[in-house]
Design a protein around this motif. Structure first.
Motif, short mmCIF file in Angstrom:
data_model
loop_
_atom_site.label_atom_id
_atom_site.label_comp_id
_atom_site.label_asym_id
_atom_site.label_seq_id
_atom_site.Cartn_x
_atom_site.Cartn_y
_atom_site.Cartn_z
N VAL A 116 -10.43 19.14 -3.25
CA VAL A 116 -10.97 18.07 -2.42
C VAL A 116 -11.85 17.09 -3.20
O VAL A 116 -12.39 16.18 -2.61
N GLU A 117 -11.98 17.28 -4.50
CA GLU A 117 -12.76 16.35 -5.29
C GLU A 117 -12.08 14.98 -5.26
O GLU A 117 -10.89 14.86 -5.52
N LYS A 118 -12.83 13.97 -4.94
CA LYS A 118 -12.27 12.63 -4.73
C LYS A 118 -12.47 11.73 -5.95
O LYS A 118 -13.41 11.88 -6.71
N VAL A 119 -11.55 10.79 -6.08
CA VAL A 119 -11.69 9.74 -7.08
C VAL A 119 -12.51 8.64 -6.43
O VAL A 119 -12.16 8.17 -5.35
N PRO A 120 -13.62 8.22 -7.04
CA PRO A 120 -14.41 7.15 -6.44
C PRO A 120 -13.61 5.84 -6.43
O PRO A 120 -13.16 5.37 -7.47
N TYR A 125 0.80 -1.23 0.00
CA TYR A 125 0.00 0.00 0.00
C TYR A 125 0.83 1.28 0.00
O TYR A 125 0.30 2.37 0.22
N GLN A 126 2.11 1.21 -0.29
CA GLN A 126 2.98 2.39 -0.23
C GLN A 126 2.47 3.55 -1.07
O GLN A 126 2.62 4.70 -0.70
N GLU A 127 1.89 3.27 -2.22
CA GLU A 127 1.45 4.34 -3.13
C GLU A 127 0.01 4.79 -2.85
O GLU A 127 -0.47 5.76 -3.43
N PHE A 128 -0.69 4.10 -1.96
CA PHE A 128 -2.09 4.43 -1.67
C PHE A 128 -2.19 5.75 -0.92
O PHE A 128 -1.53 5.96 0.09
N GLU A 129 -3.02 6.67 -1.43
CA GLU A 129 -3.25 7.97 -0.79
C GLU A 129 -4.70 8.03 -0.32
O GLU A 129 -5.61 8.22 -1.12
N PHE A 130 -4.90 7.87 0.97
CA PHE A 130 -6.25 7.82 1.54
C PHE A 130 -7.09 9.03 1.14
O PHE A 130 -8.23 8.90 0.73
N GLN A 131 -6.50 10.23 1.24
CA GLN A 131 -7.24 11.46 0.96
C GLN A 131 -7.64 11.59 -0.51
O GLN A 131 -8.49 12.39 -0.85
N ARG A 132 -7.05 10.80 -1.38
CA ARG A 132 -7.40 10.81 -2.80
C ARG A 132 -8.79 10.20 -3.03
O ARG A 132 -9.51 10.57 -3.95
N TYR A 133 -9.16 9.26 -2.16
CA TYR A 133 -10.39 8.49 -2.34
C TYR A 133 -11.47 8.75 -1.30
O TYR A 133 -12.64 8.49 -1.56
N PHE A 134 -11.07 9.21 -0.12
CA PHE A 134 -12.03 9.33 0.98
C PHE A 134 -12.02 10.73 1.58
O PHE A 134 -10.97 11.36 1.68
#
Length: 105
Positions: free
Chosen positions: A76-80, A41-50
């Motif tokens: 702040v627009e999120k990627v679903p 999960y190193q590349e996962f950005e929580f704020q990108r999706y939630f």
């Protein structure tokens, strides 16, 4: 007696919008997902999706300033995040944002 058929596109079901997993629950869900399926999960950005937990007072402060409000809303627009994206992460065994989101830029 008639039968009831529930049809929906499971792969395109969004974790936050369709399944209503948000805030702290989303953090817990994603931690368990990465652990259970052994996805890097190193590349996962929580704020990108939630969205974060709770109310953001900054939104109220920006109401009188349309140009700042638009800039803030764009940021702040999120990627679903969908179940299909999670499945792709399991397949890849790591979170590769470009491949998972199907971006070509």
């Amino acid at each position: 007696m008639g039968s009831c058929r529930l049809q929906f596109d499971l792969c395109n079901s969004a974790i936050e919008d369709d399944l209503h997993i948000t805030g702290d629950d989303a953090v817990d869900f994603m931690e368990k997902f990465f652990d259970k399926f052994d996805v890097d999960y190193q590349e996962f950005e929580f704020q990108r999706y939630f969205n974060g937990e709770g109310f953001n007072p900054l939104k109220l402060l920006l109401l009188p300033f349309p140009s700042f409000r638009r800039k803030f809303q764009n940021e702040v627009e999120k990627v679903p995040l969908t179940l299909g994206m999670l499945a792709k992460g399991v397949e890849l065994r790591k979170w590769d944002t470009e491949k998972i989101e199907g971006r070509t830029d």
